[in-house]
Design an enzyme around this catalytic site. Structure first.
Site, short mmCIF file in Angstrom:
data_model
loop_
_atom_site.label_atom_id
_atom_site.label_comp_id
_atom_site.label_asym_id
_atom_site.label_seq_id
_atom_site.Cartn_x
_atom_site.Cartn_y
_atom_site.Cartn_z
N LYS A 184 4.92 3.38 17.36
CA LYS A 184 5.03 2.36 16.31
C LYS A 184 6.23 2.65 15.43
CE LYS A 184 2.15 -0.17 13.01
NZ LYS A 184 0.76 -0.32 12.49
N ASN A 230 5.78 -1.68 11.60
CA ASN A 230 4.94 -1.26 10.49
C ASN A 230 5.30 -2.04 9.22
OD1 ASN A 230 3.17 0.40 8.92
ND2 ASN A 230 3.60 2.15 10.24
N ASN A 249 0.84 -1.20 0.00
CA ASN A 249 0.00 0.00 0.00
C ASN A 249 0.86 1.24 0.00
OD1 ASN A 249 -0.48 1.95 2.49
ND2 ASN A 249 0.20 -0.03 3.32
N PHE A 256 -1.95 8.11 4.37
CA PHE A 256 -2.79 8.68 5.45
C PHE A 256 -4.06 9.31 4.89
CE2 PHE A 256 0.87 9.63 8.73
CZ PHE A 256 1.03 8.26 8.90
N ASN A 292 4.82 6.09 3.50
CA ASN A 292 4.06 6.69 2.40
C ASN A 292 3.81 8.19 2.54
OD1 ASN A 292 3.77 4.14 1.13
ND2 ASN A 292 2.19 3.62 2.63
N THR A 293 4.37 8.81 3.57
CA THR A 293 4.37 10.27 3.71
C THR A 293 5.82 10.72 3.69
OG1 THR A 293 2.32 10.30 5.02
CG2 THR A 293 3.78 12.22 5.21
N SER A 335 5.20 5.10 8.90
CA SER A 335 4.65 4.86 7.58
C SER A 335 5.65 5.31 6.52
CB SER A 335 3.34 5.62 7.39
OG SER A 335 2.94 5.58 6.04
#
Length: 324
Positions: A205, A234, A108, A112, A173-174, A171
């Site tokens: 996390k 994660n 993915n 967010f 993805n940012t 994450s």
């Protein structure tokens, strides 16, 4: 999983199937005790809280807190919603969610995507008594000019509604978010979050891609700033050998290929923490056997998400029974 249901969901685009599952869980939860089954009770203490059992849902499935009662009805002792940001944001361009069926994995790069923390908290406030522990996972907006302030704001807003709050700085993805896992930036963020939390426990996390020095720094920062538990871990930006045609997609990899990396990172975290910081294991847990391995390796609780795609809604209860 019932293969008729699985075939129907797998015929849909991955993100459309995700939305369909959330709608179904929300409907199921709204029907109350008609379809709900008894939770496996095996109470365990962590962070001053009593979790009814050791199995939790990782953040990412119910981003906007739309299906909490339905998720508890599956047997989870804890449900973590989010990641929620101060302001609504659409996330990254589609397509951004991919099933790697041959690998029992997911990639993915959602970014967010959520309707903002205020809308989610309004839904949570309307809920009645819940069966287990509710976690709220908070993050920063992509275009934020002060990400520490975003986290402190999210923690402060979530605290009256959550049993615990998770700080998500892992994450992939940012852009730039993972830089917040390193000291001194992490100390500043955790100190601000601690000041905003009231009495609500905070979990941190981290990514499975941290090297030992990075993990040691994150654990030391967590201890110095009175964080209550560490979630390890994660999604990964690494790519073990994969069979799927989607293997080359950018984003975080989760599911079965993450098993060994996540387990090894848990073992490493347990060695570093030396019992001073409770650990929650996530990543590549696809059934009771792997869940037991994580408990044996030092985890107090475990979390699943991607395995639900392949193993179906009976997974949390099966794990809860095995760990009871």
């Amino acid at each position: 999983m019932d293969y008729t249901l699985r075939s129907a969901l797998f015929a849909l685009d991955a993100e459309k199937a995700h939305r369909a599952a959330i709608r179904a869980l929300a409907l199921w939860g709204s029907l109350g005790s008609v379809f709900s089954s008894e939770m496996v009770e095996s109470p365990i203490q962590l962070g001053g809280l009593t979790f009814p059992n050791r199995i939790g849902l990782a953040a990412g499935l119910d981003k906007d807190a739309e299906a909490i009662p339905g998720l508890f009805a599956l047997g989870f002792g804890a449900v973590e919603v989010g990641t929620l940001t101060p302001r609504p944001q659409p996330g990254n361009p589609k397509p951004r969610l991919f099933r790697l069926v041959e690998d029992e994995a997911v990639i993915n790069r959602m970014g967010f995507n959520n309707g903002g923390i205020d809308a989610a908290l309004a839904r949570i406030a309307r809920l009645g008594r819940r069966k287990g522990m509710l976690g709220i996972n908070v993050g920063a907006n992509k275009d934020s000019t002060d990400r520490v302030a975003d986290y402190a704001l999210g923690v402060g807003k979530a605290a009256p509604h959550a049993d615990y709050i998770t700080i998500n700085v892992s994450s992939p993805n940012t852009p730039g978010l993972r830089d917040l896992q390193s000291r001194p930036a992490l100390d500043e963020l955790l100190a601000a979050s601690h000041a905003a939390r009231g009495k609500t426990p905070i979990f941190l996390k981290v990514a499975p891609d941290l090297d030992r020095a990075g993990l040691e720094g994150a654990i030391r920062a967590a201890l110095d700033n009175h964080i209550d538990a560490l979630i390890v871990s994660n999604t990964t930006i690494s790519r073990p050998p994969l069979a799927s045609a989607h293997a080359g997609e950018a984003g975080g990899l989760s599911g079965k290929p993450l098993t060994q990396l996540a387990r090894n990172k848990l073992i490493e975290a347990a060695e570093i923490a030396g019992g001073a910081l409770p650990l929650i294991s996530a990543g590549g847990i696809d059934g009771p056997d792997e869940a037991k391995r994580r408990i044996d390796a030092g985890a107090t609780l475990v979390q699943v998400y991607s395995a639900l795609v392949y193993k179906g809604p009976g997974l949390p209860r099966a794990i809860a029974k095995a760990l009871a």
